[in-house]
Structures are given as C-alpha cells and as structure tokens.
Enzyme design. Structure first.
Site, mmCIF file in Angstrom:
data_model
loop_
_atom_site.group_PDB
_atom_site.id
_atom_site.type_symbol
_atom_site.label_atom_id
_atom_site.label_comp_id
_atom_site.label_asym_id
_atom_site.label_seq_id
_atom_site.Cartn_x
_atom_site.Cartn_y
_atom_site.Cartn_z
ATOM 1 N N ASN A 143 0.838 -1.243 -0.100
ATOM 2 C CA ASN A 143 -0.088 0.022 -0.198
ATOM 3 C C ASN A 143 0.827 1.378 -0.072
ATOM 4 O O ASN A 143 0.334 2.110 -0.699
ATOM 5 C CB ASN A 143 -0.905 -0.031 0.922
ATOM 6 C CG ASN A 143 -0.356 -0.116 2.577
ATOM 7 O OD1 ASN A 143 0.975 -0.589 2.640
ATOM 8 N ND2 ASN A 143 -1.053 0.669 3.521
ATOM 9 N N GLU A 145 3.500 -5.276 12.362
ATOM 10 C CA GLU A 145 2.392 -4.268 12.241
ATOM 11 C C GLU A 145 1.328 -4.825 11.232
ATOM 12 O O GLU A 145 1.756 -5.118 10.014
ATOM 13 C CB GLU A 145 3.074 -3.264 11.314
ATOM 14 C CG GLU A 145 4.295 -2.531 12.430
ATOM 15 C CD GLU A 145 4.056 -2.184 13.566
ATOM 16 O OE1 GLU A 145 2.777 -1.574 13.826
ATOM 17 O OE2 GLU A 145 4.702 -1.748 14.393
ATOM 18 N N CYS A 160 -3.344 1.485 6.304
ATOM 19 C CA CYS A 160 -3.651 0.870 7.523
ATOM 20 C C CYS A 160 -4.309 1.882 8.726
ATOM 21 O O CYS A 160 -4.971 1.311 9.544
ATOM 22 C CB CYS A 160 -2.522 0.013 8.175
ATOM 23 S SG CYS A 160 -1.275 1.192 8.457
ATOM 24 N N GLU A 167 7.064 0.212 16.242
ATOM 25 C CA GLU A 167 8.266 0.796 15.207
ATOM 26 C C GLU A 167 8.359 2.533 15.574
ATOM 27 O O GLU A 167 7.826 2.909 16.557
ATOM 28 C CB GLU A 167 7.813 0.841 13.754
ATOM 29 C CG GLU A 167 7.823 -0.574 13.428
ATOM 30 C CD GLU A 167 7.488 -1.045 11.896
ATOM 31 O OE1 GLU A 167 6.653 -0.109 11.201
ATOM 32 O OE2 GLU A 167 8.274 -1.719 11.063
HETATM 33 P P1 NDP Z 1 0.075 -9.441 3.202
HETATM 34 O O1 NDP Z 1 -0.142 -9.833 4.557
HETATM 35 O O2 NDP Z 1 -0.579 -10.129 2.137
HETATM 36 O O3 NDP Z 1 1.458 -9.209 2.669
HETATM 37 C C1 NDP Z 1 2.577 -8.534 3.202
HETATM 38 C C2 NDP Z 1 3.957 -8.937 2.686
HETATM 39 O O4 NDP Z 1 3.973 -10.193 3.465
HETATM 40 C C3 NDP Z 1 4.266 -9.037 1.318
HETATM 41 O O5 NDP Z 1 5.493 -8.747 1.100
HETATM 42 C C4 NDP Z 1 4.022 -10.360 1.296
HETATM 43 O O6 NDP Z 1 4.252 -10.692 -0.234
HETATM 44 C C5 NDP Z 1 4.350 -11.124 2.265
HETATM 45 N N1 NDP Z 1 4.054 -12.409 2.611
HETATM 46 C C6 NDP Z 1 2.865 -12.775 2.359
HETATM 47 N N2 NDP Z 1 2.608 -13.941 2.828
HETATM 48 C C7 NDP Z 1 3.821 -14.298 3.597
HETATM 49 C C8 NDP Z 1 4.378 -15.536 4.377
HETATM 50 N N3 NDP Z 1 3.686 -16.633 4.298
HETATM 51 N N4 NDP Z 1 5.651 -15.361 4.607
HETATM 52 C C9 NDP Z 1 6.227 -14.330 4.611
HETATM 53 N N5 NDP Z 1 5.872 -13.361 3.942
HETATM 54 C C10 NDP Z 1 4.611 -13.234 3.335
HETATM 55 O O7 NDP Z 1 -0.515 -7.765 3.344
HETATM 56 P P2 NDP Z 1 -0.845 -6.939 2.142
HETATM 57 O O8 NDP Z 1 0.353 -6.664 1.325
HETATM 58 O O9 NDP Z 1 -2.119 -7.241 1.304
HETATM 59 O O10 NDP Z 1 -0.976 -5.418 2.725
HETATM 60 C C11 NDP Z 1 -2.026 -5.064 3.052
HETATM 61 C C12 NDP Z 1 -2.314 -5.291 4.719
HETATM 62 O O11 NDP Z 1 -1.307 -4.499 5.624
HETATM 63 C C13 NDP Z 1 -3.473 -4.772 5.377
HETATM 64 O O12 NDP Z 1 -3.847 -5.552 6.259
HETATM 65 C C14 NDP Z 1 -3.031 -3.540 6.069
HETATM 66 O O13 NDP Z 1 -3.895 -3.255 7.363
HETATM 67 C C15 NDP Z 1 -1.672 -3.930 6.588
HETATM 68 N N6 NDP Z 1 -0.796 -2.844 6.661
HETATM 69 C C16 NDP Z 1 -0.465 -2.624 8.314
HETATM 70 C C17 NDP Z 1 0.332 -1.441 8.619
HETATM 71 C C18 NDP Z 1 0.642 -1.335 9.856
HETATM 72 O O14 NDP Z 1 1.517 -0.527 10.169
HETATM 73 N N7 NDP Z 1 0.079 -1.957 10.918
HETATM 74 C C19 NDP Z 1 0.683 -0.537 7.323
HETATM 75 C C20 NDP Z 1 0.208 -0.774 6.085
HETATM 76 C C21 NDP Z 1 -0.375 -2.020 5.828
HETATM 77 P P3 NDP Z 1 3.528 -10.742 -1.362
HETATM 78 O O15 NDP Z 1 2.885 -9.514 -1.523
HETATM 79 O O16 NDP Z 1 4.475 -10.953 -2.418
HETATM 80 O O17 NDP Z 1 2.680 -12.009 -1.247
#
Ligand code: NDP
Length: 480
Positions: free
Chosen positions: A150, A248, A282, A461
C-alpha cells in the site's frame, strides 16, 4: 519489457531459478514488468552475503553509518520524479500523492534513523557503594524486513533504515505486487556506495520468498508489515525459532466525531482519512461514528464532498482517487460492498467499480463508497476491507461512542474530533489502540512509537523503539 533484478551481494542479479512473475499496472490492467520469482536459493545467497558483510558493518562508527544513510536519503530526493512515477505506475496511487507523501517520507526515514543512531542512549543503574550496571546494545546480525504494497517505498524504508543504522545487515522483500520502487532503491544503494551484502533486496512471492526469509536459521529478527493472517502465519514459524518479531498488522480504525469539534477542519480531514490512497492505508478511519445531533448534517456534507472526488488516471494531477492495487483486490472490495448491502446497509454514494475512458479502460477503479444503516457487529464493520469504503453510524453518549470504537478485534489507531479537553483525554486513555489522533489525522512525528494492539500487531516501530528492536541489550554489572 523491464525485468526487475534481485540486489544481492552488491549486484543486480537474476534469480537462480530464472523464473519471473508478471507485474501489472493497476491503472491499465496491463503487464509492464517482470519480477524475479525468487526461492530459497536466492535467500540463501542473500543471507550468506549479509553474514559476510556484518562484521565490518557493525564495526563502523555510528558516524560512518550515518553518512551512508544520508547519501541514500539525498539520492532518493534527487530522484523523486522517477521514484514517484514508478510508485504510481506500480500501485495505482495518484502520482501527486506519491510525490507529496510516499517518496519524501522514504528519504525522511533514512535521514531520521541516520541521525537517531547518533543520539541513541543506553541505560546505566548504580547500586550505591556496590556496583554499576550499564547496558550495551549490539546489532542482531542479519535481519529480515517484509513489507506490503500500500505504501511500498515508505514502509520498506521505515524498516530498512533503522535496521541498517543500528548496524545490522538486511535481507528485505517488498510486496510482489509493488516491487518497482524497491528495485530503484537497490540501484540507488549501489550509487550510494553501500558495501556489498549490507542491504539485499530479494523479490518474489510471500509464501515462497517471504517464508524462506522467515524460516532461515541465520536471520535473527523479522520486521513485518502486512495483513493479520499473514502475521499469524509468520509468528507461528518464527516463534519456535526464537526470532525477534515486530508485527504491524491490519486495522479497522474508528473516526469519532463530536458536535463540539471544529466542523470544517473535521470534514476536510475526514475525506482524507477515509479515502487517501484509495482507502488503502492501515491508518484510514473506516468506521465513522458521529454524535447524533450532527449526524444528518454530517452525512449530507460528507457525501457531497465524496461525490466530488475525482477518480481517474493516476498520472493526472487532478486525480484524487486512483486505481486500487490489483484486480483481485478490486474484486474483494466489491464483494464487501455486496456483503454490506446483504447486511442491510444503505449505500449513500459509490458502491460500484468505475470504467475510465482511454488508457485506463481496463484499470481497477472503485468509486469512493459511504454506507450507513449497519449494525456494529456485522462483517462490514468488523472485517478489514482496505479500500475506498467507509461506514457511518450515529451515537448518543460518550460511553456509546467508546464502546462502539473499541468493539473490534483490531487496535491500530483512532481519531477523535472534539474541542472538549476532558473528553479528548478520556478517549485518549480508554481507546484500545496504539495511536490516537485528536483533531488531526496522520500527523506523524517519527520519534513517536508506532504500532497497534489486539490483532493489529506486536511491538512498536518508530524512534528509539525501532532501534531497540534492532539491537540486543546486554547488561554489564561491575562490582566496586
Ligand atoms: P500481506 O500480509 O498479504 O503481505 C505483506 C507482505 O508479506 C508482502 O510482502 C507479502 O508478499 C508477504 N507475505 C505474504 N505471505 C507471506 C508468508 N507466508 N511469509 C512471509 N511473507 C509473506 O499484506 P498486503 O500486502 O496485502 O498488505 C495489506 C495489509 O497490510 C493490510 O491488512 C493492512 O492493514 C496491513 N498494513 C498494516 C500497516 C501497519 O502499520 N500496521 C501498514 C500498512 C499495511 P506478497 O505480496 O508477495 O505476497
């Protein structure tokens, strides 16, 4: 077609398996680049390189590491146009937003942690006439940083910068959905003269490349931002390996509006906190709770403003709402709007996808959507949609507002609009979130702790919290 490469051991290289994944431009729905489909072998190479680089990197003075990070910050600023264009193309966000928020913040992240490490204190406790204790803080070694799509470069650098500043070497994976700005960052790291292996950026799928990072025995800590389910999966792998974990995760943030607030400021900011980045932040306030005496007025004014938001080509400077990040995400958002309707929700505006004429004809656009008439415990109000969809609901008393706000598995952030000091401090104390904004939203001081409670995460963080996470404290006790 551009081929993205991994950045391992100081060089840009192909994945060992020579396999690639398609990278889509969300605004056009077209494939425009190829991403390495990296696997365990690529992570092994990155970790070996990082291990070799670690002794020298950690032995550098803080001043020396400061200089590397500052050089990278400067290069990001010098290349803002290219980076903003890449971020917008990869993610679908308006180019104006990438230029104003994402890329400047990536530079700030490096500058902030470059300087923070120069001022990072450690504790000392004297036992009078007996002994002195002091704490040493050593870097952990090789650490893994995994970030979402995002705010691609913004969140990627938010992890990498403190890890490097504290003397760790990094193996990082951006989201496979938005890899381009991380690829450009690797080119800038080479330009900045980073020693080989200090920073490694490996591209690929979460379940393959990401999991290989999480499972690797020589990676001492995982800093992860992403969805709550992914966080739980990562924790289940990393916890038995006794890795340090910073998670996070998702949110379902309340935006609580009282009649005594500064109405115009609230209205303007609430449009932003609902729909910035297509609602894919988020910290967006997806549940708007409004004191009943102003509910009808707010509803009318808010919906009027939302209807005027320009949805369109991210390259157009007038665009306020670009494309959502992928076709599957567009489908997920639309399916939640259908769920809301099935739950009895009334769509006040939006509620559908938008077809843009011209080059964006096949892009993934969703109209900003406002829904009312939903119960607090329905799925729409409980599950994270992460798109341009908000619900609005009235409340009668402060206690009602507080209990509605806290009635969620998540606990990332909350916003309160009131000019009543007593009320604002009461809410600040009792809201079950890691962050509370009063009369503002997304106002960030990078020294403050950042993170959520409940299912929104573990750890913090930001500021010294991040430097504490990326270091191991060791107490030394010297008897007099
Ligand atoms: P995901 O959880 O799908 O993915 C996040 C990252 O983790 C990506 O790089 C993804 O790779 C990787 N990933 C996915 N599965 C695995 C695994 N089994 N092991 C290790 N790494 C993995 O989240 P999104 O990218 O869809 O992001 C949206 C989410 O992030 C929302 O829920 C949002 O709320 C949260 N978010 C939280 C924030 C915070 O500060 N609390 C800030 C911003 C977002 P790939 O994309 O290649 O699958």
């Amino acid at each position: 077609m551009e081929k993205i490469l991994n950045y391992i051991d100081g060089s840009l290289i192909e994945p060992v398996g020579k396999q690639y994944i398609d990278n889509y431009e969300p605004a056009t729905g077209k494939v425009y680049a190829q991403i390495p489909d990296s696997d365990q072998q690529d992570i092994d190479l990155a970790v070996e390189s990082a291990k070799r680089a670690f002794p020298k990197w950690k032995a550098l003075s803080n001043d020396d590491r400061f200089r590397y990070l500052m050089r990278l910050a400067k290069l990001i600023e010098e290349n803002i146009d290219e980076l903003a264009a890449a971020e917008s193309k990869d993610n679908g966000k308006p180019i104006s937003l990438a230029k104003m928020i994402d890329i400047p913040r990536a530079a700030s992240n490096f500058r902030f942690f470059a300087t923070a490490i120069l001022h990072f204190p450690s504790e000392s406790y004297e036992m009078p006439s007996t002994a002195i204790n002091y704490t040493l803080r050593h870097p952990l070694g090789v650490v893994g940083c995994i970030s979402p799509w995002n705010l691609p470069l913004y969140l990627f650098t938010w992890k990498i910068a403190p890890a490097l500043a504290a003397g760790n070497c990094v193996v990082a994976k951006p989201s496979e959905v938005t890899p381009m700005s991380a690829y450009l960052l690797s080119k800038l790291a080479i330009k900045a003269g980073f020693p080989k292996g200090v920073l490694n950026i490996v591209h690929g799928l979460g379940q393959k490349t990401g999991e290989a990072i999480v499972k690797h025995n020589d990676i001492k800590a995982i800093s992860f931002t992403g969805g709550t389910q992914t966080g739980a999966k990562i924790a289940s792998i990393a916890a038995p390996l006794f890795k340090k974990l910073s998670l996070e995760l998702g949110g379902k943030n309340p935006n609580i509006i009282f009649a005594d607030c500064d109405y115009d400021q609230m209205l303007k900011t609430t449009v932003l906190s609902s729909f910035s980045n297509q609602g894919q932040i988020c910290l967006c306030g997806s549940r708007i709770l409004v004191e009943r005496s102003i509910f009808e007025k707010f509803k009318q004014d808010f919906v009027d403003k939302v209807k005027k938001l320009v949805v369109g080509d991210p390259n157009n400077n007038k665009t306020r709402i670009g494309a959502v990040v992928s076709k599957s995400h567009q489908e997920k958002i639309l399916s939640y709007i259908k769920i809301a309707q099935d739950e009895g929700g009334k769509v006040l505006c939006g509620g559908h996808k938008i077809n843009i004429e011209g080059r964006c004809g096949e892009g993934y656009f969703v109209a900003p959507t406002v829904i009312e008439n939903l119960s607090q415990n329905c799925r729409t109000n409980q599950e994270e949609i992460f798109g341009p969809v908000v619900t609005i609901a009235p409340f009668d008393t402060d206690e009602d507002a507080l209990s509605m706000a806290n009635d969620t598995q998540y606990g990332l952030s909350a916003t309160v609009w009131t000019n009543n000091l007593k009320r604002s401090t009461h809410f600040a104390t009792h809201l079950e979130t890691g962050i509370v904004w009063v009369n503002c939203w997304l106002l960030r001081d990078l020294r403050t702790p950042f993170g959520g409670i409940k299912n929104s995460g573990v750890g913090r963080e930001g500021g010294f919290e991040a430097l504490r996470f990326f270091t191991e404290p060791k107490n030394v006790c010297i008897k007099y």
